[in-house]
Design a protein around this motif. Structure first.
Motif, mmCIF file in Angstrom:
data_model
loop_
_atom_site.group_PDB
_atom_site.id
_atom_site.type_symbol
_atom_site.label_atom_id
_atom_site.label_comp_id
_atom_site.label_asym_id
_atom_site.label_seq_id
_atom_site.Cartn_x
_atom_site.Cartn_y
_atom_site.Cartn_z
ATOM 1 N N PRO A 62 0.860 -1.221 0.067
ATOM 2 C CA PRO A 62 0.025 0.022 -0.026
ATOM 3 C C PRO A 62 0.890 1.223 -0.056
ATOM 4 C CG PRO A 62 0.074 -0.945 2.068
ATOM 5 C CD PRO A 62 0.695 -1.828 1.142
ATOM 6 N N SER A 63 0.501 2.237 -0.669
ATOM 7 C CA SER A 63 1.198 3.714 -0.635
ATOM 8 C C SER A 63 0.513 4.317 0.569
ATOM 9 C CB SER A 63 0.734 4.279 -1.690
ATOM 10 O OG SER A 63 1.130 5.599 -1.899
ATOM 11 N N PRO A 64 1.387 4.872 1.380
ATOM 12 C CA PRO A 64 0.884 5.596 2.613
ATOM 13 C C PRO A 64 0.519 7.237 2.157
ATOM 14 C CG PRO A 64 3.390 5.736 2.629
ATOM 15 C CD PRO A 64 2.811 4.540 1.465
ATOM 16 N N SER A 65 0.466 7.405 0.778
ATOM 17 C CA SER A 65 0.160 8.706 0.386
ATOM 18 C C SER A 65 -1.504 8.747 0.320
ATOM 19 C CB SER A 65 1.142 9.281 -0.664
ATOM 20 O OG SER A 65 0.697 8.258 -1.710
ATOM 21 N N MET A 66 -1.969 7.375 -0.046
ATOM 22 C CA MET A 66 -3.330 7.361 -0.721
ATOM 23 C C MET A 66 -4.413 7.891 0.332
ATOM 24 S SD MET A 66 -2.990 6.279 -3.781
ATOM 25 C CE MET A 66 -4.488 5.704 -4.096
ATOM 26 N N THR A 67 -5.398 8.484 0.196
ATOM 27 C CA THR A 67 -6.456 9.130 0.903
ATOM 28 C C THR A 67 -7.986 8.588 0.655
ATOM 29 O OG1 THR A 67 -6.892 10.795 -0.313
ATOM 30 C CG2 THR A 67 -5.060 11.200 1.031
ATOM 31 N N VAL A 68 -8.597 8.703 1.696
ATOM 32 C CA VAL A 68 -10.163 8.502 1.660
ATOM 33 C C VAL A 68 -10.722 9.081 0.383
ATOM 34 C CG1 VAL A 68 -12.409 8.465 2.516
ATOM 35 C CG2 VAL A 68 -10.313 7.876 3.915
ATOM 36 N N GLU A 69 -10.113 10.380 0.197
ATOM 37 C CA GLU A 69 -10.726 11.353 -0.922
ATOM 38 C C GLU A 69 -10.479 10.606 -2.113
ATOM 39 O OE1 GLU A 69 -10.994 13.328 2.623
ATOM 40 O OE2 GLU A 69 -9.339 12.390 1.891
ATOM 41 N N GLY A 70 -9.189 10.211 -2.487
ATOM 42 C CA GLY A 70 -8.855 9.761 -3.619
ATOM 43 C C GLY A 70 -9.567 8.446 -4.064
ATOM 44 N N TYR A 71 -9.630 7.393 -2.946
ATOM 45 C CA TYR A 71 -10.626 6.459 -3.294
ATOM 46 C C TYR A 71 -11.936 6.791 -3.538
ATOM 47 C CZ TYR A 71 -12.648 1.828 -2.729
ATOM 48 O OH TYR A 71 -13.345 0.673 -2.971
ATOM 49 N N GLN A 72 -12.719 7.667 -3.094
ATOM 50 C CA GLN A 72 -14.076 8.103 -3.297
ATOM 51 C C GLN A 72 -14.258 8.527 -4.905
ATOM 52 O OE1 GLN A 72 -16.273 9.061 0.968
ATOM 53 N NE2 GLN A 72 -14.920 10.614 0.015
ATOM 54 N N LEU A 73 -13.030 9.573 -5.197
ATOM 55 C CA LEU A 73 -13.256 9.988 -6.457
ATOM 56 C C LEU A 73 -12.847 8.894 -7.508
ATOM 57 C CD1 LEU A 73 -13.119 12.459 -8.502
ATOM 58 C CD2 LEU A 73 -10.752 12.702 -8.013
ATOM 59 N N SER A 74 -12.335 7.903 -7.288
ATOM 60 C CA SER A 74 -11.988 6.647 -7.978
ATOM 61 C C SER A 74 -13.352 5.855 -8.450
ATOM 62 C CB SER A 74 -10.995 5.884 -7.532
ATOM 63 O OG SER A 74 -11.000 4.654 -8.306
ATOM 64 N N LEU A 75 -14.185 6.026 -7.270
ATOM 65 C CA LEU A 75 -15.501 5.358 -7.229
ATOM 66 C C LEU A 75 -16.354 6.332 -8.373
ATOM 67 C CD1 LEU A 75 -16.324 4.324 -3.860
ATOM 68 C CD2 LEU A 75 -16.130 2.565 -5.910
ATOM 69 N N LEU A 76 -16.228 7.579 -7.900
ATOM 70 C CA LEU A 76 -17.175 8.439 -8.954
ATOM 71 C C LEU A 76 -16.801 8.439 -10.274
ATOM 72 C CD1 LEU A 76 -17.291 11.319 -6.440
ATOM 73 C CD2 LEU A 76 -19.093 10.012 -6.901
ATOM 74 N N ASN A 77 -15.725 8.128 -10.519
ATOM 75 C CA ASN A 77 -14.936 8.291 -11.947
ATOM 76 C C ASN A 77 -15.675 6.875 -12.597
ATOM 77 O OD1 ASN A 77 -13.604 10.479 -11.986
ATOM 78 N ND2 ASN A 77 -11.848 9.522 -11.417
ATOM 79 N N ASP A 78 -15.662 5.941 -11.711
ATOM 80 C CA ASP A 78 -16.149 4.516 -12.122
ATOM 81 C C ASP A 78 -17.688 4.747 -12.487
ATOM 82 O OD1 ASP A 78 -14.081 3.107 -12.085
ATOM 83 O OD2 ASP A 78 -14.511 1.976 -10.134
ATOM 84 N N ILE A 79 -18.497 5.288 -11.649
ATOM 85 C CA ILE A 79 -19.819 5.411 -11.790
ATOM 86 C C ILE A 79 -20.017 6.477 -13.142
ATOM 87 C CG2 ILE A 79 -21.628 6.658 -10.825
ATOM 88 C CD1 ILE A 79 -20.599 5.559 -8.161
ATOM 89 N N ARG A 80 -19.125 7.358 -13.168
ATOM 90 C CA ARG A 80 -19.410 8.392 -14.263
ATOM 91 C C ARG A 80 -19.351 7.429 -15.683
ATOM 92 N NH1 ARG A 80 -16.046 11.861 -12.591
ATOM 93 N NH2 ARG A 80 -17.727 13.192 -11.787
ATOM 94 N N GLY A 81 -18.490 6.648 -15.728
ATOM 95 C CA GLY A 81 -18.309 5.933 -16.906
ATOM 96 C C GLY A 81 -19.357 5.210 -17.334
ATOM 97 N N VAL A 82 -20.341 4.838 -16.555
ATOM 98 C CA VAL A 82 -21.627 4.149 -16.830
ATOM 99 C C VAL A 82 -22.695 5.214 -16.905
ATOM 100 C CG1 VAL A 82 -23.517 2.708 -16.053
ATOM 101 C CG2 VAL A 82 -21.103 2.154 -15.601
#
Length: 244
Positions: A62-82
């Motif tokens: 795991p990268s210690p620089s990752m954040t909850v905000e980054g993960y949530q944005l990744s989810l939103l990008n997934d959803i936006r693709g559909v």
């Protein structure tokens, strides 16, 4: 820079869909030699060593620089693709800074797909069973995001019976954490309803593909033909159905 193999200290090649990304050495072998000696197509391990002809899973990952905000944005990008028509999003998701956008893209890489890695960033999960793990995310306070995981199936040594249990994420879906399920058609608002709740309320026939990434369900509301889009089982968009 790619990590090194723990056995031979050679470079490791990323794995996608069970096969090494760079297949140049693969073409120098008989197909069955790789399949049966090395194990391709194989478990969801993130790396492959061509020298040892085996899958690898080096630590730490795991990268210690990752954040909850980054993960949530990744989810939103997934959803936006559909479903491009998403509800208005709060800052910084409405116009994410470059660093957050880069971080969200990093969540797509194979080295961040383990439950224990996600727990470093998102906090310890609530277990819903031996292979289901629920995380609380601030953007969706009424729901858990439940991740289904599995082991690697990766042997420590060819002659060993010990297995490395990886806890790789293979699926995810939203499940209700708090609040009330649907009580009226007015509850069909984005981020508020699960697919199973809408099925129960409207009497829809349960989908034949419950594990699908998204579902677009036609239905009628006050005599009007409508469509509901669910991603990871969470309602993200409702619209009038377009005429054929």
């Amino acid at each position: 820079m790619s990590p090194k193999c723990e056995r031979c200290d050679g470079p490791l090649v990323p794995v996608e869909y069970g096969m090494p990304v760079d297949d140049t050495p693969y073409r120098r072998h008989e197909r069955r030699e790789i399949y049966y000696t090395g194990g391709c197509m194989g478990p969801p391990a993130p790396w492959w060593c061509w020298s040892c002809e085996r899958f690898a899973d080096p630590e730490p990952r795991p990268s210690p620089s990752m954040t909850v905000e980054g993960y949530q944005l990744s989810l939103l990008n997934d959803i936006r693709g559909v479903s491009p028509s998403l509800p208005e999003l709060p800052a910084p998701y409405d116009d994410p800074p470059e660093a957050l956008a880069e971080e969200a893209a990093a969540w797509k890489t194979p080295d961040l797909l383990k439950i224990k890695d996600m727990a470093v960033i998102l906090g310890e999960p609530v277990n819903g069973g031996p292979s289901r793990h629920r995380f609380a995310l601030p953007l969706w306070p009424d729901f858990w995001l439940e991740h289904t995981s599995m082991g690697t199936g990766l042997w420590v040594e060819p002659e060993s019976t010990e297995m490395l249990v990886g806890g790789y994420v293979v699926d995810k879906r939203f499940v209700r954490r708090s609040g009330e399920p649907m009580r009226s058609a007015d509850d069909m608002r984005p981020w508020s309803v699960l697919r199973t709740e809408a099925e129960a309320f409207f009497g829809w026939e349960p989908t034949r593909t419950p594990n699908a990434y998204y579902h677009i369900v036609p239905f009628e509301l006050d005599g009007r033909p409508m469509e509901a889009c669910f991603v990871h089982d969470l309602l993200v968009h409702v619209s009038e159905a377009s005429e054929a």
